[in-house]
Design an enzyme around this catalytic site. Sequence first.
Site, mmCIF file in Angstrom:
data_model
loop_
_atom_site.group_PDB
_atom_site.id
_atom_site.type_symbol
_atom_site.label_atom_id
_atom_site.label_comp_id
_atom_site.label_asym_id
_atom_site.label_seq_id
_atom_site.Cartn_x
_atom_site.Cartn_y
_atom_site.Cartn_z
ATOM 1 N N ARG A 27 35.038 53.667 33.113
ATOM 2 C CA ARG A 27 35.166 55.082 33.619
ATOM 3 C C ARG A 27 36.239 55.655 33.214
ATOM 4 O O ARG A 27 37.434 54.963 32.973
ATOM 5 C CB ARG A 27 35.448 55.007 34.923
ATOM 6 C CG ARG A 27 35.193 56.297 35.829
ATOM 7 C CD ARG A 27 35.524 56.089 37.190
ATOM 8 N NE ARG A 27 34.678 55.180 37.996
ATOM 9 C CZ ARG A 27 33.623 55.597 38.723
ATOM 10 N NH1 ARG A 27 33.335 56.853 38.644
ATOM 11 N NH2 ARG A 27 32.713 55.023 39.312
ATOM 12 N N ASP A 84 42.762 45.959 38.658
ATOM 13 C CA ASP A 84 42.011 46.931 39.556
ATOM 14 C C ASP A 84 42.592 46.453 41.145
ATOM 15 O O ASP A 84 42.394 47.550 41.802
ATOM 16 C CB ASP A 84 40.606 46.827 39.373
ATOM 17 C CG ASP A 84 39.941 45.075 39.727
ATOM 18 O OD1 ASP A 84 40.948 44.192 39.592
ATOM 19 O OD2 ASP A 84 38.842 44.932 39.603
ATOM 20 N N SER A 120 40.817 45.214 34.415
ATOM 21 C CA SER A 120 40.496 44.154 35.533
ATOM 22 C C SER A 120 40.103 42.653 34.948
ATOM 23 O O SER A 120 39.293 42.206 35.467
ATOM 24 C CB SER A 120 39.114 44.639 36.370
ATOM 25 O OG SER A 120 39.326 46.010 36.658
HETATM 26 C C1 G6P Z 1 36.975 50.017 41.655
HETATM 27 C C2 G6P Z 1 38.010 50.157 40.161
HETATM 28 C C3 G6P Z 1 37.166 49.036 39.155
HETATM 29 C C4 G6P Z 1 36.909 47.856 39.641
HETATM 30 C C5 G6P Z 1 35.799 47.997 40.725
HETATM 31 C C6 G6P Z 1 35.409 46.564 41.306
HETATM 32 O O1 G6P Z 1 36.297 51.132 41.720
HETATM 33 O O2 G6P Z 1 38.065 51.322 39.699
HETATM 34 O O3 G6P Z 1 38.055 49.141 37.975
HETATM 35 O O4 G6P Z 1 36.745 46.940 38.779
HETATM 36 O O5 G6P Z 1 36.513 48.559 41.746
HETATM 37 O O6 G6P Z 1 34.045 46.943 41.870
HETATM 38 P P1 G6P Z 1 32.663 46.483 40.828
HETATM 39 O O7 G6P Z 1 31.866 46.320 42.043
HETATM 40 O O8 G6P Z 1 32.433 47.828 40.223
HETATM 41 O O9 G6P Z 1 33.030 45.292 40.075
HETATM 42 C C1 BGC Z 2 39.429 39.177 37.421
HETATM 43 C C2 BGC Z 2 40.669 39.815 38.057
HETATM 44 C C3 BGC Z 2 39.759 41.155 38.607
HETATM 45 C C4 BGC Z 2 38.719 40.720 39.696
HETATM 46 C C5 BGC Z 2 38.169 41.951 40.025
HETATM 47 C C6 BGC Z 2 38.101 38.955 38.228
HETATM 48 O O1 BGC Z 2 37.449 38.306 37.223
HETATM 49 O O2 BGC Z 2 40.041 38.064 36.756
HETATM 50 O O3 BGC Z 2 41.582 40.347 37.343
HETATM 51 O O4 BGC Z 2 40.701 41.769 39.603
HETATM 52 O O5 BGC Z 2 37.612 39.954 38.577
HETATM 53 O O6 BGC Z 2 37.492 42.808 39.190
#
Ligand code: G6P
Ligand code: BGC
Length: 896
Positions: A523, A641, A587
């Site tokens: 995003r 994140d 992340s």
């Molecule tokens: C938030 C952050 C993302 C993050 C996500 C995790 O919305 O903006 O950067 O990685 O949460 O959620 P997801 O389920 O998309 O891995």
């Molecule tokens: C990453 C982290 C991240 C998490 C959630 C993991 O795989 O190592 O840095 O915060 O995923 O997105």
Amino acid sequence: MVTAVAQRLASQRKEIDDTLATFTLSTTQLQEVKAKMRVELERGLKKDTHPTASVKMLPTYVYRTPDGTERGKYLALDLGGTNFRVLVVKIRTGMRNSVRMYNKIYAIPLEIMQGTGEELFDHIVQCISDFLDYMGMKNTRLPLGFTFSFPCNQTGIDKGDLVSWTKGFKATDCEGYDVVDMLREAIKRRNEFDLDIVAIVNDTVGTMMTCAYEDPKCQIGLIAGTGSNVCYMEEMKNIELVEGDEGQMCVNTEWGGFGENDNIEDIRTRYDREVDGGSLNPGKQRFEKMTSGMYLGEIVRQILIDLTKRGLLFRGRITERLKTKGIFETKFLSQIESDRLALLQVRSILQSLGLDSTCDDSIIVKEVCGAVSRRAAQLCGAGMAAIVDKIRENRGLDHLEITVGVDGTLYKLHPHFSTILKDTVRELAPNCKVDFILSEDGSGKGAALITAVIDKYLYAMRFSDETLRDIMARFRREMENGLGGDTNPTATVKMLPTFVRSIPDGSEKGDFIALDLGGSNFRILRVKVSHEKKQTVQMESQIYETPEDIIHGSGSRLFDHVAECLGDFMEKQKIKDKKLPVGFTFSFPCAHSKLDEAVLLTWTKRFKASGVEGMDVVKLLNKAIKKRGDYDADIMAVVNDTVGTMMTCGFDDQRCEVGIIIGTGTNACYMEELRHIDMVEGDEGRMCINTEWGAFGDDGTLEDIRTEFDREIDRGSLNPGKQLFEKMVSGMYMGELVRLILVKMAKEGLLFEGRITPELLTKGKFETKHVSAIEKSKEGLTKAKEILTRLGVEPSEDDCIAVQHVCAIVSFRSANLIAATLGAILTRLKDNKNSPRLRTTVGIDGSLYKMHPQYSRRLHKTVRRLVPESDVRFLLSESGSGKGAAMVTAWASRES
Ligand code: G6P
Ligand code: BGC
Ligand code: G6P
Ligand code: BGC
């Protein structure tokens, strides 16, 4: 004239009120009931008082929650509630293994319920016979479990003498005899087939066991149905009727008998006595007759007859219908008391019962029903309060948290019963937090039996609180290793300093761009923070694709792609000529030496682009932007994140000092005292630490709780041997875990009649969003059917239940494990603050947490149980971590 009518009405009203007032119990009276119940519980347990005790406290020989069933063919009977059911679990072994369950309801005619014992058991065996015929299973000797909802003196799990019939049963020559023997003899008499009776179980016990899988705290079973009863886990040393002092055993209280020694005569009314007198067992089950579905309608009917006789109702006319026993079934009581019904509808219900009523009559009938059912719920509540306080004292606790598994038509159908019951327990047992969960009886015992089979099968995925506390302690040690200067180099949980030193304070402002890469979506956002009047944040965002060939290709291609998307976004925003400060939510685990320097340690989740690990991602992105030359950007901060989430939530709640993600991946950050962070200079103040807890277990610390399925997931992943904790809990792996379990179960014949389809064998065909859909309480089973049908396996209803159960076990394990690691962070925060109680806010984001219907509730509950000395607010990040990244960027640009 007018005054005469008014006076008559007033005096009639008073007569009715006085009648119903005898059903109102004061708190003091309820407390007395509780105290008396407590005395009876103790008397039932003690050897010398047991023979004369009204509450029998019968040993059940069930020492723990479900321990599964045998393989083979398994039969179950369920006798004593509204329905008599026969069920079969058929587990075949051989080349093509399969399991199937069938469930059929049979009627037991009144003349059989109240005929001779031989007739009753012959009838039961005839139903079994019909069933086995239908199944074509006459020639196999089946193990059988018998849910028998009457008081039995048990001397073993498969031996129980019927103490006395209750409810609507009164077959002769049964009381005092072993129910199992009677069943065996009836089978012999029929001489058609043979069965192996392995267990006899009271319905309360069955209910407790079924509910215990949902909630390991479930150690009480309650039935509020045709009859009323409770069982609970008691300390062996208190059960004097059974040898041995170690451990626990479930006790079937048979509290329905409470009052048989005249100790609650003060609260019984003349109507109770009339109902008792007209029952099959006068003088017996007095408490049950004031509290259960079979009798409440009868009490109502007695009151109505009396009021009619006194000319206060039905124009003083006692009809044949009103004289008919049993016309008020629980379901009618429940309907009449429903708040949604208009009076006219109440009237039409009464009419359908043959009671011709005026509108005024309907009001009075509704009041009568309300008074009777309210008292019933309060009495059950008082009894329950006695039980939970006893358990609390057994364990020497000031405060007890416990769950009650409940079943029964009264509890399920009545609109107010459960609420009043719960309120009463809360009032009378203030030191206990009691949760009630309903035994999902939609598919009855079938579910319970399958549950038993799967529970045994997936036993390793269920953790006791003791295990969870142990995992919590392990994670605390990992955190310390990661923070210590000597231990950090070899630590698995990296505890990375983020250079973020506080949460937003409200002074941030400006116009920022945020990149958000690494979750399910890539995003780009524009975040404008202004200070006119109140601080306001405006955001616009766009999602961009990240195709697999790009995230698995070369690093330079990946960053070219990011730069290209950023260019596109700026073009659309018409800001290509500006040089806005950029915050980058990335992340993945990164080592920082300052905010805008972030060396990727290792890829995780779906990413695996070459040439990026060990590199500073800010440099890589800058290079890609420069190469294009069509715009400029100033990357001021890289945040994980979790950090972005903590900051986003911190913007709304200054107390937020933890950020966690339960999404594609999982991770947490929190504010640590700088003096404990050996890797960063300085001792004053705090800094946010990105724990990277996904790597917990990479050194073998979790081997004892990993299952064969976890190992298989790891082997098939992009990063074998890494992120082992993440692979047990996060969204990227959960669906796959379930799929592997289903494949194995199908192979062993436990599911889908052993059918395995190519789709079922395809990686990724079962997604985490499917787990979420299947666990929905209402449409879950329909969803299961749809999803499994798409996998080509033609699921039966029982397959769907089983799959739902597998999903629950896997997602529950995830929530439990996260509760343990989060618990470790919370206790560390509490110790850092040196305070006896922690009050804090945890910011959370992630698709699994957000989409799964039960996940958040389970997580919150377990955390509160594991860290009782805390008040934790869980705050969902509504706008992703981009906003938080902008906050960090705001400081960075202020400082530069
Ligand atoms: C938030 C952050 C993302 C993050 C996500 C995790 O919305 O903006 O950067 O990685 O949460 O959620 P997801 O389920 O998309 O891995
Ligand atoms: C990453 C982290 C991240 C998490 C959630 C993991 O795989 O190592 O840095 O915060 O995923 O997105
Ligand atoms: C469960 C059990 C029955 C039990 C019933 C109580 O469904 O399987 O054996 O007796 O609950 O409810 P009821 O309202 O039918 O008496
Ligand atoms: C029986 C209990 C049973 C309860 C609920 C009572 O009448 O005595 O054994 O658990 O009803 O079905």
